[in-house]
Design an enzyme around this catalytic site. Structure first.
Site, short mmCIF file in Angstrom:
data_model
loop_
_atom_site.label_atom_id
_atom_site.label_comp_id
_atom_site.label_asym_id
_atom_site.label_seq_id
_atom_site.Cartn_x
_atom_site.Cartn_y
_atom_site.Cartn_z
N GLY A 284 14.46 -12.04 -10.69
CA GLY A 284 14.77 -10.66 -10.31
C GLY A 284 16.26 -10.39 -10.34
O GLY A 284 17.07 -11.24 -9.93
N ARG A 424 -12.93 15.11 3.23
CA ARG A 424 -13.95 15.28 2.20
C ARG A 424 -15.34 15.42 2.80
O ARG A 424 -15.73 14.66 3.69
CB ARG A 424 -13.93 14.08 1.26
CG ARG A 424 -14.88 14.14 0.09
CD ARG A 424 -14.38 15.06 -0.96
NE ARG A 424 -15.09 14.87 -2.23
CZ ARG A 424 -14.83 15.58 -3.32
NH1 ARG A 424 -13.89 16.51 -3.29
NH2 ARG A 424 -15.49 15.35 -4.44
N GLU A 534 7.09 -16.15 -3.70
CA GLU A 534 7.39 -16.77 -2.41
C GLU A 534 6.31 -17.77 -2.00
O GLU A 534 6.05 -17.98 -0.82
CB GLU A 534 7.57 -15.71 -1.31
CG GLU A 534 8.82 -14.87 -1.45
CD GLU A 534 10.09 -15.71 -1.38
OE1 GLU A 534 10.18 -16.58 -0.52
OE2 GLU A 534 10.98 -15.48 -2.21
#
Length: 751
Positions: A284, A424, A534
């Site tokens: 990164g 909804r 990670e």
């Protein structure tokens, strides 16, 4: 055993629990023993505990095998009485004369009052640093709305926008994540959560700069490195990368092939990529913006024997990769763009090759090992493995960030799905209005246990952040060990759960969930990699399992256990006892909602999995060796790790409920906690049935109670998601807007 008595109200019924015994509330009492004085001599005069359930929640065929119906045969009644007497006689063999008598313990939560619940939940869930998060939101929503990420954006534009977002946040808004990371880590995690809700790419880019690149310099280096680099990292002058992963090696960090060979004549290290497999990959900030990289490489020292060099293991080095003024790539360094990804395209991932790049000796981050001017190596840690463990241990903050951020993603997705489900309407009884889709049991089944899990993860990761902050302040070795265990397990478990739940939320919103503007696709794609970087989740779960086995061995050798594993020391012998056949049949709501029953069930499963996998490993290692035995039992080990983490999560949730000062809020949280616990038990009911920990009647009662609790949680679902404090400018999904949702959705496409 349950019977149904219809009442005058056609919509309700009283469920009567003919209790052969009642649950124990005192945690000091032994649940394996019963006092026969608490049992009726026959069940013709049963003890009754009345509960009110919606009549529709029970099948019409539900009958009581003891309470005889007028049409029941004499033979059937005799069999029922005989069965009851057998249970009564069985209890006589389980008596502990010294145990206190059992007594009723009404554990079910009091009714939740919806009125006033919003404020109570908001106050209890509100983070300590909400003001800092509001500062982040205010900057992007009010001061610089043009920096918000549009739905449609090219990779190149997204990367530049992400850099502008980070620069503006630090230099204009005055938010200083790097200072928070070391002065008050809880502030740092709050900022990461907030910026992640603005754009997940921004959250990851910020994490690369401060937690990975900056964290490696400060945590693995010494005072000279802090003095030289801290301010530049903080103000973004020194944008950097974290160059660990290689094309051929990711999780196996000790297998990295990049080398750093010391040249004693010039007092420099030579960084080299010996083959294509050693190219640093997925780095990164490397493709476009990075100026420095923390490069992980094998430290090679020259020797005066036939070996020529001595491998001292993997160390970290600061390597400049671009000129600070011209931003040109430096000589000997080759950088390529990893290209378009499934998600997080605002982060510029690149690949790095080093061709005999020279750096000064001070480029070695030397906290755990140093090289003198004459090429002598020194370290307080005696072995390569210890130095390696210490190095990786200092990088645990990344896992804490991902676990905490993943819960934030789950909150956003759950809020969108639940708010839409409350808006909804579809179908309904003949000639009557349509009903909200969240009133359908199937929708509740999808979303309410997920909402309960979100709350459970919130309290568990909050505890992890607090422990991490304590670790950074005290450096207490027991806290350090606890954080390592917790961060590995929670990162793996929470990110995996969130990844699955994002798809559930999308599906729960039907066709409208497929629109990019309603965010599920973007959230799912951006979050997906959380399961890999990670620490790959499967690898992290194996670390948890390995720690459990180590603690299991310590228990029997009288050693000190890590705080997280304390229950193994305190109660494992009782958890591994044969299940009590009477308690296995208890099915009253009070018993099932007793936190002691719930936690005992979780811990029983973990303890049993631990004991059985230890036996299997011992058996298979004789023929297959250690590696082969581990691989043969791998699925068992992963299940063990997940079970243990679920136990930790539940324990933190129960603790959070007990600490809640407001009675009504506590009742709501108790309801949600019960749903989380019983839903997890039901999801793995086969394990409990296989060992007779739960009898068939109890399994059925758990299933029905999960459905009922989902219905109850649905009634306060709006208040529960509102307590996440995610306003419309954070959720940013038209279908989740709290007013005129359909109108805003129409306007988005041009009406």
């Amino acid at each position: 055993m349950l019977s149904l008595r219809a009442k005058s109200n056609a919509n309700t019924a009283t469920v009567v629990d003919h209790a052969t015994a009642l649950p124990v509330s005192d945690t000091q009492q032994n649940p394996r023993f019963m006092n026969p004085s608490t049992l009726p001599s026959t069940l013709s005069q049963p003890i009754r505990i009345a509960r009110h359930f919606p009549l529709s929640s029970f099948p019409e065929t539900l009958t009581d095998p003891i309470m005889s119906s007028p049409n029941e045969s004499s033979e059937s009644r005799i069999h029922s009485i005989v069965a009851a007497r057998r249970i009564s006689q069985l209890s006589l063999h389980l008596i502990n004369p010294s145990a206190p008598q059992l007594r009723p313990d009404p554990c079910a939560a009091a009714p939740v009052m919806v009125e006033g619940l919003n404020q109570g939940l908001l106050a209890y869930m509100r983070g300590k640093h909400r003001d800092l998060q509001e500062k982040v939101f205010e900057y992007f929503v009010v001061r610089r709305p043009e920096l918000q990420t549009p739905i449609e954006i090219s990779m190149r534009d997204h990367r530049e926008l992400c850099m502008k977002q980070l620069s503006g946040l630090v230099r204009e808004a005055g938010v200083r994540p790097f200072r928070y990371l070391f002065e008050d880590p809880e502030k740092y995690f709050s900022v990461v959560e907030a910026v992640g809700s603005v754009d997940m790419s921004l959250g990851i880019k910020l994490g690369v700069q401060y937690s990975l690149w900056g964290g490696s310099v400060i945590n693995l280096g010494t005072k000279k490195h802090r003095d030289k680099y801290f301010d530049g990292i903080d103000n973004l002058d020194y944008l950097g990368c974290f160059a660990m992963t290689e094309l051929h090696h990711g999780s196996n960090v000790q297998g990295l092939q990049t080398t750093a060979t010391f040249d004693p004549i010039k007092d420099e290290f030579i960084i080299n990529t010996p083959n294509d497999g050693a190219i640093k990959w997925w780095i990164g900030n490397a493709a476009v913006h990075g100026k420095f990289a923390t490069v992980f490489a094998k430290l090679l020292l020259p020797t005066h024997d036939t070996k020529e060099v001595s491998d001292m293991g993997v160390h970290a080095f600061i390597v400049p990769i671009r000129d600070l003024k011209t931003h040109e790539v430096l000589p000997g360094i080759e950088i390529h763009d990893c290209g378009h990804k499934i998600g997080l395209n605002g982060v510029d991932n690149g690949a790095l090759r080093f061709r005999s790049v020279r750096i000064p000796r001070d480029g070695l981050l030397n906290r755990f090992g140093d090289v003198s001017r004459d090429g002598k190596y020194s370290s307080e840690l005696s072995s390569i493995n210890k130095r390696f463990a210490a190095t990786l241990g200092e990088l645990v903050g990344g896992r804490v960030v991902l676990a905490y951020t993943s819960v934030g993603v789950l909150k956003v997705a759950g809020t969108i799905a639940i708010r839409y489900s409350l808006l909804r309407k579809q179908f309904g009884p003949p000639k009557q209005p349509e009903v909200h889709i969240l009133d359908y049991q199937s929708q509740q089944h999808k979303l309410m246990p997920m909402l309960a899990s979100t709350y459970a993860f919130h309290f568990a990761t909050l505890h992890l952040v607090e422990r991490y902050s304590e670790m950074k302040k005290t450096n207490d070795e027991h806290v350090v060990a606890d954080v390592h265990a917790l961060s590995a397990g929670l990162k793996a478990y929470v990110t995996s759960y969130t990844a699955k739940s994002l798809s559930v939320c999308r599906e729960a919103c039907g066709g409208h969930g497929y629109a990019a503007v309603n965010r599920f696709g973007g959230l799912r794609n951006d979050h997906d990699i959380f399961q890999t970087f990670e620490g790959d989740n499967t690898v992290l779960l194996q670390q948890v399992a390995a720690d459990l086995l180590k603690q299991y061995k310590e228990k029997f050798q009288g050693g000190t256990l890590v705080v997280t594993w304390n229950y193994l020391r305190d109660s494992m012998s009782s958890y591994l006892s044969a299940p009590n056949p009477v308690i296995a049949r208890w099915e009253s709501e009070d018993h099932l909602r007793n936190p002691k029953f719930q936690l005992d069930a979780f811990r029983y499963r973990t303890s049993r999995l631990l004991q059985t996998v230890a036996m299997r490993l011992r058996k298979h290692s004789k023929n297959l060796g250690g590696f082969g035995a581990w691989n043969r039992c791998l699925n068992h080990l992963l299940t063990l790790a997940e079970s243990h983490i679920e136990s930790i999560i539940l324990a933190r949730f129960i603790n959070a409920v007990e600490r809640c000062p407001d009675e009504n809020t506590r009742a709501a949280l108790k309801l949600v906690c019960d749903l989380y616990a019983l839903d997890r038990i039901w999801k793995d009911i086969g394990t409990y049935r296989n060992v007779d920990y739960v009898a068939p009647n109890k399994a059925k009662a758990i299933h029905k109670l999960v459905d009922y609790l989902s219905f109850q949680v649905r009634n306060i679902a709006k208040e529960l998601v509102d307590a996440f404090d995610l306003p419309d400018h954070v959720t940013r999904a038209p279908i989740a807007m709290q007013s005129e949702a359909y109108t805003q959705y129409m306007q988005y496409i041009g009406f």
